[in-house]
Scaffold this motif. Sequence first.
Motif, PDB file in Angstrom:
ATOM      1  N   UNK A   1       0.837  -1.204   0.000  1.00 45.29           N
ATOM      2  CA  UNK A   1       0.000   0.000   0.000  1.00 45.29           C
ATOM      3  C   UNK A   1       0.871   1.252   0.000  1.00 45.29           C
ATOM      4  N   UNK A   2       1.912   1.246   0.825  1.00 50.91           N
ATOM      5  CA  UNK A   2       2.800   2.411   0.903  1.00 50.91           C
ATOM      6  C   UNK A   2       3.617   2.599  -0.374  1.00 50.91           C
ATOM      7  N   UNK A   3       4.036   1.503  -0.988  1.00 46.46           N
ATOM      8  CA  UNK A   3       4.744   1.608  -2.264  1.00 46.46           C
ATOM      9  C   UNK A   3       3.822   2.211  -3.321  1.00 46.46           C
ATOM     10  N   UNK A   4       2.594   1.733  -3.366  1.00 51.60           N
ATOM     11  CA  UNK A   4       1.626   2.287  -4.306  1.00 51.60           C
ATOM     12  C   UNK A   4       1.374   3.759  -4.061  1.00 51.60           C
ATOM     13  N   UNK A   5       1.254   4.149  -2.792  1.00 54.57           N
ATOM     14  CA  UNK A   5       1.047   5.549  -2.437  1.00 54.57           C
ATOM     15  C   UNK A   5       2.225   6.415  -2.877  1.00 54.57           C
ATOM     16  N   UNK A   6       3.441   5.933  -2.627  1.00 51.73           N
ATOM     17  CA  UNK A   6       4.643   6.689  -3.013  1.00 51.73           C
ATOM     18  C   UNK A   6       4.730   6.824  -4.533  1.00 51.73           C
ATOM     19  N   UNK A   7       4.314   5.795  -5.254  1.00 47.74           N
ATOM     20  CA  UNK A   7       4.414   5.805  -6.716  1.00 47.74           C
ATOM     21  C   UNK A   7       3.328   6.636  -7.382  1.00 47.74           C
ATOM     22  N   UNK A   8       2.098   6.588  -6.854  1.00 47.27           N
ATOM     23  CA  UNK A   8       0.979   7.238  -7.563  1.00 47.27           C
ATOM     24  C   UNK A   8      -0.107   7.766  -6.641  1.00 47.27           C
ATOM     25  N   UNK A   9       0.228   8.119  -5.423  1.00 50.67           N
ATOM     26  CA  UNK A   9      -0.750   8.712  -4.528  1.00 50.67           C
ATOM     27  C   UNK A   9      -1.829   7.731  -4.072  1.00 50.67           C
ATOM     28  N   UNK A  10      -2.983   8.268  -3.746  1.00 47.07           N
ATOM     29  CA  UNK A  10      -4.073   7.444  -3.226  1.00 47.07           C
ATOM     30  C   UNK A  10      -4.507   6.373  -4.220  1.00 47.07           C
ATOM     31  N   UNK A  11      -4.607   6.718  -5.489  1.00 42.46           N
ATOM     32  CA  UNK A  11      -4.985   5.720  -6.501  1.00 42.46           C
ATOM     33  C   UNK A  11      -3.968   4.590  -6.546  1.00 42.46           C
ATOM     34  N   UNK A  12      -2.694   4.918  -6.442  1.00 46.91           N
ATOM     35  CA  UNK A  12      -1.650   3.893  -6.426  1.00 46.91           C
ATOM     36  C   UNK A  12      -1.756   2.990  -5.218  1.00 46.91           C
ATOM     37  N   UNK A  13      -2.065   3.575  -4.062  1.00 51.11           N
ATOM     38  CA  UNK A  13      -2.227   2.768  -2.847  1.00 51.11           C
ATOM     39  C   UNK A  13      -3.375   1.784  -3.005  1.00 51.11           C
ATOM     40  N   UNK A  14      -4.480   2.246  -3.562  1.00 50.64           N
ATOM     41  CA  UNK A  14      -5.643   1.368  -3.744  1.00 50.64           C
ATOM     42  C   UNK A  14      -5.361   0.265  -4.765  1.00 50.64           C
TER      43      UNK A  14
END
Length: 177
Positions: free
Chosen positions: A67-80
Amino acid sequence: MKTADTLAALAVQFVGLSLVAFGGANAVIPEIHRQSVDIHHWMTDQDFAALFAIAQAAPGPNFLVTTLVGWKAAGLAGALVATAAMCGPSCVLTYWVAKVWDRYRETEWRIAVGAGLAPVTVGFVFSSAFVLVRAADADWRLALVTAASAGFAFFTRFNPLWCLAAAAALGAAGVFG
């Protein structure tokens, strides 16, 4: 368009990893690191080590690092996207395998598969530890703290939180920088 490409890359990365994460998300940390740092350049080694530490310190399941990697890469959409991609396929696969697994619990092939998966899982988790140590230990003093903590945790029966307290005290005393 860059965000859409990043979201697609996150989905592809985590769907594949979810299906081979024997031992949980920590077993595929080396590949998450390789994809996130070396291939896509979403973060640095130090960013990755910090996100992993945050995920481990937070209550909840060990896949929070995705989730944190996704958030770092693309914000909230990336986290989801990262979270859904890591959880969805493995949940479906686990559901179907569990049905078959119980039905054939006494067969030779099931016993052999179970025995073979144990060392694979240990190897995955060990390689994860190796990658995290390399990412987090930026100089010899940090490597020494890591080695001392590993030895302390392995050879004593004391709570490993004492290692955390000692490292925090060394950091507060300015030993690391």
